[in-house]
Structures are given as structure tokens and as C-alpha cells.
Design a protein around this motif. Structure first.
Motif, short mmCIF file in Angstrom:
data_model
loop_
_atom_site.label_atom_id
_atom_site.label_comp_id
_atom_site.label_asym_id
_atom_site.label_seq_id
_atom_site.Cartn_x
_atom_site.Cartn_y
_atom_site.Cartn_z
N ASN A 317 0.84 -1.19 0.00
CA ASN A 317 0.00 0.00 0.00
C ASN A 317 0.88 1.25 0.00
O ASN A 317 1.72 1.44 0.89
N ALA A 318 0.70 2.10 -1.00
CA ALA A 318 1.49 3.33 -1.08
C ALA A 318 1.07 4.34 -0.01
O ALA A 318 1.86 5.24 0.33
N ASN A 319 -0.14 4.21 0.51
CA ASN A 319 -0.63 5.09 1.58
C ASN A 319 -1.15 4.23 2.73
O ASN A 319 -2.36 4.16 2.97
N PRO A 320 -0.25 3.58 3.45
CA PRO A 320 -0.68 2.64 4.49
C PRO A 320 -1.23 3.37 5.71
O PRO A 320 -0.97 4.56 5.92
N PRO A 321 -2.01 2.68 6.53
CA PRO A 321 -2.48 3.28 7.78
C PRO A 321 -1.29 3.65 8.66
O PRO A 321 -0.28 2.94 8.69
N PRO A 322 -1.37 4.77 9.38
CA PRO A 322 -0.20 5.30 10.11
C PRO A 322 0.29 4.40 11.24
O PRO A 322 1.47 4.41 11.57
N ARG A 323 -0.59 3.65 11.86
CA ARG A 323 -0.17 2.86 13.03
C ARG A 323 -0.56 1.39 12.87
O ARG A 323 -1.24 0.81 13.70
N ALA A 324 -0.12 0.81 11.79
CA ALA A 324 -0.42 -0.59 11.55
C ALA A 324 0.44 -1.46 12.48
O ALA A 324 1.67 -1.39 12.46
N ARG A 365 -1.05 -12.78 5.01
CA ARG A 365 -2.43 -12.45 5.37
C ARG A 365 -2.48 -11.37 6.44
O ARG A 365 -3.37 -10.50 6.43
N GLN A 366 -1.52 -11.40 7.40
CA GLN A 366 -1.52 -10.36 8.42
C GLN A 366 -1.19 -9.00 7.83
O GLN A 366 -1.80 -7.99 8.19
N LEU A 367 -0.24 -8.95 6.89
CA LEU A 367 0.10 -7.68 6.24
C LEU A 367 -1.11 -7.13 5.49
O LEU A 367 -1.32 -5.91 5.45
N VAL A 368 -1.90 -8.02 4.90
CA VAL A 368 -3.12 -7.59 4.22
C VAL A 368 -4.14 -7.09 5.24
O VAL A 368 -4.77 -6.03 5.06
N LYS A 369 -4.29 -7.82 6.32
CA LYS A 369 -5.29 -7.50 7.34
C LYS A 369 -5.05 -6.12 7.95
O LYS A 369 -6.00 -5.36 8.21
N VAL A 370 -3.78 -5.76 8.19
CA VAL A 370 -3.49 -4.47 8.83
C VAL A 370 -3.38 -3.34 7.81
O VAL A 370 -3.14 -2.17 8.19
#
Length: 410
Positions: A317-324, A365-370
């Protein structure tokens, strides 16, 4: 097919082309008899295929197809505007990277068409293409040059996002309609280009309809052109066609929820969707953008969704959630592998296998989930239908547009 096998075939293909040139120049060349000394002298030494620089030692790569802008009076004057021409020349390094990627794409798809045959597994099909790209790119640094995204080989009613995972036993059939969608990047400049490959000539009118629609979209695009107008141009041409298969006449429909897009450095989808039907989006294209005109035609309902099948395509994700929050240490390790080898360039599970990663599915799967990685499952139209795709990358220069991926094939 291994990289060594691909390189061997490339050498063989190059030798065959050399022999063809000898025949053309000499008028006719007799096959020398075994042991004939004169015949041995006439044999041409094999030329090594070391990569794209073999053909372009000065590293200046051919331009694509140029088209003038149309529409407003300002656009009509662009091709003769010296200031705009000068400003465009300042970006020559970037344009040359796109042109290098495009030339590699042209050569690889020519090679693929010659060597892909019914009876090959889909893994062999993909590796034939991907290893050829790596051979031409001349680097093992995948972030410097290489695949712009995994080679998609979606079959029949599967329109997009299928590439085989390890262990996939699917075999290419004479009657399959295969969308061959692969990208090449050089320094993050991605050329996205696709064609549909068939063996049975009964599909030729279907492919021609989609190809014409793609060219209509290319002709319509340009600076200050509204996105909906591009979609309308594609739709008008695509849906003017009918095709007959097995005695049944099918209306060719645009797959309305698949789109073209803009391209950013190291990002195949830059956030702008370019429709292939009229949709009322009045957003205008801008000078300097890189766009992919990508059209899909279908004999089905003209709409795709995920109806099963293993996911193979992934992208950071080029714009990932800030606190994954990543709990698994294995997931942290996998993310480092992704950063080091792909960055935000899409990848597939076979690429992770190739890097020696194993037992990574839970971590992935965890990287996708977060939200750090996105997955892109295969997309299907109605069962029993067929879909076809053609696509080109266009550079919106300040003076004219360049269909950089255009070749003598399409």
C-alpha cells in the motif's frame, strides 16, 4: 521455463533472424553438405544476446507512435510551440526510461508469441515471459529494472488478475482466450501493455473489436479531455460489434467495472481511473501524465466480480495506515523482503517463492489485514463467456502524445 532456457531460446531466435537476413541478401543460400569446408566458412558465428543494450549500445531507445492533440485551439498549437518543446526535452531521461521499457516489452511479446503453445502449463507461460524480461533488463536489481507487475494470463471468462501460484497445474488449451498483461519498468517508469493471445482463429473478430475500441480510446485521450469522453469513445466502438461463436451471435460489451488508469513512479495505479464506458466523470487529463488506456470486451454480462480462485496478485500500500500493528515477527521479515525487492511494485506469490521465502502465507495475510499490503483477486465475468483485453501506455507530452508501447503487432 528456466532463465537459462529462455536465454538459450533468445539466442536461437536471434540466430534464425540472422540466417533469414543472409538468405535475403544472397538471394538463395544452399545448405552446405556435412564436412564441406566452404560451407563451414559461410556459417555465421552465433551472436550473443546479452540484453537490450546489445541492440542499443548508445542507450537511446526508439520513440513510440506520436499523435497530435485535438480539441481546443490551444491544443492544436501545442505541436509547434517551441517553449513547450524545450520544456519537454528537459525530461528526456525519463522519456528514455519509458522507451527502454517499451522496447523490452515489444521484444518480449514477439518472443512470447513465437514460443507459447497449447499444452504448456500456465507457470511455463508466465516464466517464459518473465525470464525474458529479466534477460533483456540486464540487472538482478528488481527495483532498478524488471517486471512492472506480475504477468497476468487470465483465461476465458476470467478477465484480470490471474497469474498461477506455485503448484498450479492449469494447462493452456488451443481453444483458450488468454489475456497476456505484463508490465516492464526502468527506474520506476512503468510501461503497462496487454494483448489477447489465441490459437483458434474463430476468435479473431472478437479480438479485432476490442483492439479497435482501445485505439478509439487512445485517439480520444489528451490534455484537458474529460474522462467520461474517453469512456464514451471506447463504448461506442466496442458495442457496435457482434461476434458469432458456436452458431450463437453475441453482442460485445464493455466490462464496465474495469478501467484504465494513470501511472506514477513505481505505482502502476496512480489514483485516477479512466473508464471504458460513459460515466459522467468530468475530471480532465493533465499535461505530463502517464496513462494506460486499457479496454476489456466481453461476450458475457459486461461486469466482473470475485467468484473464487486463489489470490496471486499483491501490492504494498502506497498510503498505508499510520499505526499498523504487526504482531508476527515472520510478517515483519516478509515486509522487509517486500520493501527490498518490490517497494510499491505489485508482486505475486511465485516471486516470493523465487526469493526463497517459504511458509509465508500467514504472515502475508496479516500484512493484508493491517492494511500494509493489498490483495487483488482474480475477476470473472459470467461462466461460459469470453473476455478480451488490449492496452497501451501513453505519455502526455506538452506538445503531443506518445503511444510509447505501440509496436507493429498492435
Amino acid at each position: 521455463m528456466s532463465e537459462q532456457a529462455v536465454e538459450k531460446k533468445l539466442k536461437q531466435l536471434d540466430l534464425e533472424e540472422n540466417k533469414a537476413e543472409e538468405v535475403k541478401e544472397a538471394g538463395a543460400v544452399a545448405n552446405p553438405k556435412e564436412g564441406d569446408a566452404d560451407g563451414e566458412k559461410k556459417k555465421k558465428k552465433k551472436k550473443e544476446v546479452k540484453g537490450i543494450s546489445t541492440f542499443y549500445p548508445e542507450k537511446i531507445y526508439p520513440e513510440g507512435e506520436w499523435q497530435d492533440y485535438t480539441g481546443s485551439e490551444e491544443n492544436l498549437k501545442r505541436s509547434t510551440d517551441e517553449e513547450k518543446r524545450y520544456n519537454d526535452l528537459k525530461e528526456n531521461n525519463k522519456w528514455n526510461d519509458f522507451r527502454k521499457a517499451a522496447e523490452i516489452h515489444r521484444r518480449v511479446r514477439k518472443y512470447a508469441r513465437k514460443h507459447i503453445q497449447p499444452g504448456m502449463t500456465m507457470i511455463e507461460v508466465c516464466e517464459t515471459i518473465e525470464n525474458a524480461v529479466r534477460t533483456f533488463c540486464e540487472t538482478k536489481q528488481s527495483l532498478k529494472a524488471g517486471m512492472g507487475f506480475p504477468c497476468g494470463v487470465s483465461l476465458n471468462n476470467c478477465a484480470a488478475h490471474y497469474t498461477p501460484n506455485g503448484g498450479d497445474k492449469t494447462v493452456l488449451d488451443y481453444n483458450d482466450v488468454m489475456k497476456c498483461d505484463f508490465g516492464v519498468h526502468v527506474n520506476g517508469c512503468i510501461v503497462d501493455c496487454a494483448f489477447t493471445h489465441t490459437f483458434n482463429p474463430r476468435y479473431d473478430p472478437f479480438l479485432e473489436a476490442v483492439k479497435e475500441a482501445t485505439n478509439a480510446g487512445i485517439s480520444a485521450c489528451g490534455i484537458d479531455v474529460r474522462l467520461t469522453d474517453i469512456g464514451e469513445a471506447v463504448e461506442e466502438v466496442m458495442e457496435s460489434h457482434e461476434v458469432e461463436l458456436d452458431g450463437i451471435t453475441h453482442a460485445v460489451k464493455c466490462i464496465r467495472n474495469l478501467n484504465g488508469h494513470n501511472i506514477l513512479p513505481y505505482r502502476i495505479h496512480g489514483g485516477i481511473s479512466i473508464p471504458i464506458v460513459k460515466n459522467g466523470d468530468n475530471t480532465k487529463l493533465e499535461e505530463g501524465q502517464t496513462i494506460a488506456i486499457e479496454t476489456f470486451g466481453s461476450t458475457g454480462k459486461g461486469y466482473v466480480d470475485y467468484t473464487g480462485g486463489e489470490v496471486s496478485h499483491y501490492m504494498k500500500n502506497a498510503n498505508p495506515p499510520p499505526r499498523a500493528a504487526i504482531r508476527l515477527s515472520r510478517a515483519k521479515h516478509l515486509l522487509r523482503t517486500i520493501d527490498r525487492n518490490f517497494g510499491t511494485i505489485p508482486f505475486c506469490r511465485r516471486y516470493l517463492d523465487r526469493l526463497g521465502e517459504d511458509k509465508y502465507l500467514l504472515a502475508l495475510r496479516q500484512l493484508v489485514k493491517v492494511g500494509l499490503v493489498t490483495e487483488h483477486p482474480p475477476l470473472f465475468d459470467a461462466k461460459g463467456s469470453y473476455s478480451a483485453q488490449f492496452e497501451h501506455t501513453i505519455l502526455l507530452h506538452s506538445t503531443r502524445k506518445e503511444v510509447v508501447s505501440r509496436g507493429d503487432d498492435y
